[in-house]
Design an enzyme around this catalytic site. Structure first.
Site, short mmCIF file in Angstrom:
data_model
loop_
_atom_site.label_atom_id
_atom_site.label_comp_id
_atom_site.label_asym_id
_atom_site.label_seq_id
_atom_site.Cartn_x
_atom_site.Cartn_y
_atom_site.Cartn_z
N SER A 1 48.09 54.90 44.33
CA SER A 1 49.33 54.16 44.48
C SER A 1 49.34 53.43 45.83
O SER A 1 48.45 52.63 46.11
CB SER A 1 50.53 55.11 44.34
OG SER A 1 51.74 54.39 44.17
N GLU B 1 45.89 48.91 38.46
CA GLU B 1 46.96 49.65 37.79
C GLU B 1 48.26 49.34 38.51
O GLU B 1 48.26 48.82 39.61
CB GLU B 1 46.67 51.16 37.79
CG GLU B 1 46.57 51.78 39.19
CD GLU B 1 47.90 52.20 39.78
OE1 GLU B 1 48.86 52.44 39.03
OE2 GLU B 1 47.98 52.30 41.02
N HIS C 1 49.35 55.65 37.27
CA HIS C 1 50.41 56.64 37.45
C HIS C 1 50.60 57.40 36.14
O HIS C 1 51.59 57.24 35.42
CB HIS C 1 51.72 55.95 37.86
CG HIS C 1 51.70 55.38 39.24
ND1 HIS C 1 50.88 54.33 39.60
CD2 HIS C 1 52.41 55.71 40.36
CE1 HIS C 1 51.10 54.03 40.87
NE2 HIS C 1 52.00 54.85 41.35
#
Length: 352
Positions: A147, A254, A322
């Site tokens: 992230s 992502e 995630h």
């Protein structure tokens, strides 16, 4: 009335504490570091000491930090807590200098074998100028998170050549899939290891895999070193001294909770900035909770529209992001993307 003695004492104490925090450094320093030389950290094993840091956001409660410590201990690790691991400053885990201090300290500490990030959140790009890349290059060790940690993973690789790892954070329970991928990359490393392949689905009559499907966007095969992570963070690195070179690389991406039009905007930014046409291939993972609403394009339509004309292999749906079942992806390691046969393969071990 102000207590002058107390005031002076507080100022002196603050000055002393601040003197031990890192100063901002020129991003072009560390001339002794050769970023073209790939550095592999040593593999992890039970008994290693793991540094636990919070370089972005923190948790809401201290109990979650103690939970993360227990997760690390379950591997047989000893845990060294970052000096500022319990600090909170709004949406940040302490100020920039404190968060950078913990990273620098963990790398220079010879007793620490690897470094786990507590969580992502927000704030890692703020501390990039405060990191001592000379120290990092001279003390290679596993550095892992995902992230918001994407900025740190790619900056460290770019400035030092150290392979870093886009993978689970300490503040999560590892699913069987996540655990196996984590150990295959970091504990018992293997070459020619498939990355991001969806979990085995055993269909019954009237059933088929629905959630974890690999989608071919553009066929072909390519080899190159892996860069990437969270799309939002990769865009934030564009034009900075910490941005990786996209030439000949396999980019994995992502994101989470981004509307399709925002994903469209970020991919368009990378495209017109001249980054995507340098790539060897693209592996797009999961865009979690990126739901199309109204007359919006879907994420699949955005990816095909923005990436389908690059004349390089593009595969969508690998287990990166995630998600509960996540792959551990080494930033800086060599890989092969066979989009036609829907495979992403690590072609060398990422640790020594």
């Amino acid at each position: 009335m102000i207590d002058r003695r107390a005031f002076v004492k507080a100022m002196i104490t603050s000055a002393i504490a601040t003197s031990f925090l890192p100063n901002i450094v020129n991003a072009e320093v560390n001339s002794s570091v050769n970023p073209n030389a790939i550095i592999k950290p040593k593999r992890l094993k039970a008994g290693d000491t793991i540094g636990l840091i919070a370089p972005s956001s923190n948790t809401w409660e201290d109990q979650e930090i103690h939970f993360a410590i227990d997760v690390l201990k379950s591997f047989g690790f000893k845990v060294k807590q970052g000096k500022y691991i319990f600090q909170r400053n709004g949406y940040l885990a302490g100020n920039d200098q404190q968060r950078a201090w913990d990273i620098n300290d963990m790398f220079q500490d010879k007793s620490v074998d690897g470094i786990f990030c507590l969580r992502g959140g927000y704030g890692s790009p703020r501390i990039l100028p405060y990191l001592n890349y000379d120290v990092i290059a001279k003390n290679p060790k596993v550095f892992i998170g995902y992230s918001d940690i994407t900025a740190l993973l790619n900056a460290i690789y770019t400035k030092t050549g150290l392979v870093t790892f886009h993978g689970p954070i300490a503040k999560q329970n590892f699913s069987e899939y996540t655990l196996q991928g984590f150990k295959d990359v970091l504990f018992t490393p293997k070459a020619n290891l498939d990355l991001g392949t969806p979990p085995l689905f055993e269909p019954k009559e009237g059933q088929a895999e629905q959630k974890n499907r690999l989608t071919l966007v553009t066929k072909g095969k390519a080899k190159g070193r892996l860069i990437g992570g969270n799309l939002s963070l990769m865009v934030k690195l564009v034009g900075t001294p910490f941005e990786p070179d996209y030439t000949g690389k396999i980019l994995f991406l992502e994101d989470v909770e981004e509307a399709p039009y925002r994903v469209d905007g970020m991919l368009t930014h990378l495209k017109i900035a001249g980054r995507l046409d340098k790539l060897a291939g693209i592996a797009f993972g999961k865009c979690t909770d990126c739901t199309a609403r109204g007359d919006s394009l879907s994420i699949e339509e955005v990816i095909k529209d923005r990436l389908g004309d690059l004349n390089i292999p593009v595969l969508k749906g690998v287990m990166i992001g995630h998600i509960k079942d996540m792959s551990t992806i080494p930033v800086g390691a060599m890989a092969m993307l066979d989009a036609t046969n829907k495979r992403l393969v690590l072609t060398e071990t990422a640790v020594s």
